[in-house]
Design an enzyme around this catalytic site. Sequence first.
Site, PDB file in Angstrom:
ATOM      1  N   HIS A   1       0.813  -1.223   0.000  1.00  0.00           N
ATOM      2  CA  HIS A   1       0.000   0.000   0.000  1.00  0.00           C
ATOM      3  C   HIS A   1       0.842   1.266   0.000  1.00  0.00           C
ATOM      4  O   HIS A   1       0.331   2.342  -0.296  1.00  0.00           O
ATOM      5  CB  HIS A   1      -0.927   0.001   1.228  1.00  0.00           C
ATOM      6  CG  HIS A   1      -2.004  -1.035   1.142  1.00  0.00           C
ATOM      7  ND1 HIS A   1      -3.288  -0.738   0.749  1.00  0.00           N
ATOM      8  CD2 HIS A   1      -1.992  -2.376   1.353  1.00  0.00           C
ATOM      9  CE1 HIS A   1      -4.012  -1.846   0.747  1.00  0.00           C
ATOM     10  NE2 HIS A   1      -3.249  -2.852   1.108  1.00  0.00           N
TER      11      HIS A   1
ATOM     12  N   ASP B   1       3.404   9.532  -0.629  1.00  0.00           N
ATOM     13  CA  ASP B   1       2.230   8.722  -0.294  1.00  0.00           C
ATOM     14  C   ASP B   1       2.092   7.629  -1.346  1.00  0.00           C
ATOM     15  O   ASP B   1       2.239   7.907  -2.547  1.00  0.00           O
ATOM     16  CB  ASP B   1       0.962   9.595  -0.306  1.00  0.00           C
ATOM     17  CG  ASP B   1       0.016   9.262   0.842  1.00  0.00           C
ATOM     18  OD1 ASP B   1      -0.041   8.080   1.200  1.00  0.00           O
ATOM     19  OD2 ASP B   1      -0.648  10.178   1.358  1.00  0.00           O
TER      20      ASP B   1
END
Length: 463
Positions: free
Chosen positions: A156, A363
């Site tokens: 992720h 991110d």
Amino acid sequence: MTRLVVISNRVSVPEPGKPQAGGLAVAITGALEECGGMWFGWDGKISQTPSNHPATVQHGNITYATLPLPQEDYEDYYLGFSNEVVWPVFHFNLGAMDFRLSYARAYQRVNEHFASVLSTQLEGGELIWVHDYHLIPLGKALRHQGVQDPIGFFLHIPFPCYDLLRALPGYRGLLDDLLHYDLLGFQTENDLHAFRQAVIETFGAVIVDDTIECNGQQVRTGVYPVGVDVEELLAEAERSNLNEQARQLKVDLGDRDLILGADRLDYSKGLVQRFNAFEALLRDFTHRRQRTVFIQIASPSRCAIPEYDELRRQLEEMAGHINGTYAELDWMPVHYFNQTYPREVLIGLFRSARVGLVTPLRDGMNLVCKEFVAAQSPDDPGVLVLSELAGAANELSGALLVNPYDESTIVSAIEQALNMPLDERRERYQQMISVLRRNSLLEWRRRFLKHLRQQQQQAAFGN
Ligand code: GDG
């Protein structure tokens, strides 16, 4: 349909009357409901001794099987290796890395323990899907337990470039662990490219189409950008018009423009730079004073790690300083909340905002920006200001993209967003919403599981 087994560090066991925590929990539950199966991992509790028997709860066709972590493992595996070593390095923040041998040992130990307990729960003939950076060694550990079924892994968070990765002691072991999966999924092409480069440089791996061949292992790789459920978010946003809190917010705002940030309180989210940028907006664009309100929600996270606690204090000080400098009796420029709000409140805030300010320093994807876009009114949408270092920037070209380290570009983008004519806002929104509909959350898990099933069929055919 083949039974699915999902393993993640934390398991989100549904509680009666409580909606599920986040988009991801919903996506995983959806996949499990479709296939039937088990969700295995940590229950979030601390125990005195390691547990060899998971507690199980059955909801429909899903079994939730969870273990507590002993204090030492919580500190060394979870806080230590996962969040003070892997997380900072994978987010470009070598300065925050605190490597200790005891952390590395605990990481290995917990993964092996999870594998040994999980293997007693498997029926055989299942698809196994491991999630995220806490569990990189799990696949190989499951193989050592004799598990034959296909095992996929999805990362992720970003994958760092080779030179950064090399700063992480034991990085070769992590790469080797990853090569033991049948399918490896990344958020972006950039992450996949970085992983390929790392295994080429480290082991001389060979790339054949979407497969990596290395040390006798063959692993299929792919890019699967995590998405959101647009229709669900849009419906929730429409409902928020009826919500009392959202109505009160509109009354309080009057004709002021709302700039909104909502993140886990984490140094990777660029909150300090964001606060500085907002202060610079008030300093340099004096007409924005009185007319603009900045709400930042910073949901508490990993509070036991000193960097996180220090960041919380720093942001409180910055909010106090900005308000002390610019506030007037009838106007408070910064509203900073170190709390987690119910999801419907958050979506109501997204809907009310003129600008969504999402400026992480790094991110993997970033779901907040996608949720912000999905919650907008198609007729009168707000504008997204987005860091180009978030994985989502690859898809959301309708956003105003900024360098999160450069306050001046954030300030200019906010100013441009607040001045943007309706036609342009609609055009940008259309670009983004159509990508979000295409790369939806459902599509993310369907594609990953389809490819994992293909690996299973190939293995059966090969045998
Ligand atoms: C990791 C990766 C990747 C935030 N405040 C509240 C709240 N949230 C929800 C948001 C969103 C989620 O938390 C945060 O997701 P992000 O994707 O933005 O960030 P991470 O937590 O770092 O997630 C990331 C993600 O995994 C999925 O693959 O995108 O790159 O780092 O859903 O809405 N939710 C509620 N109250 C809050 O106050 N209810």
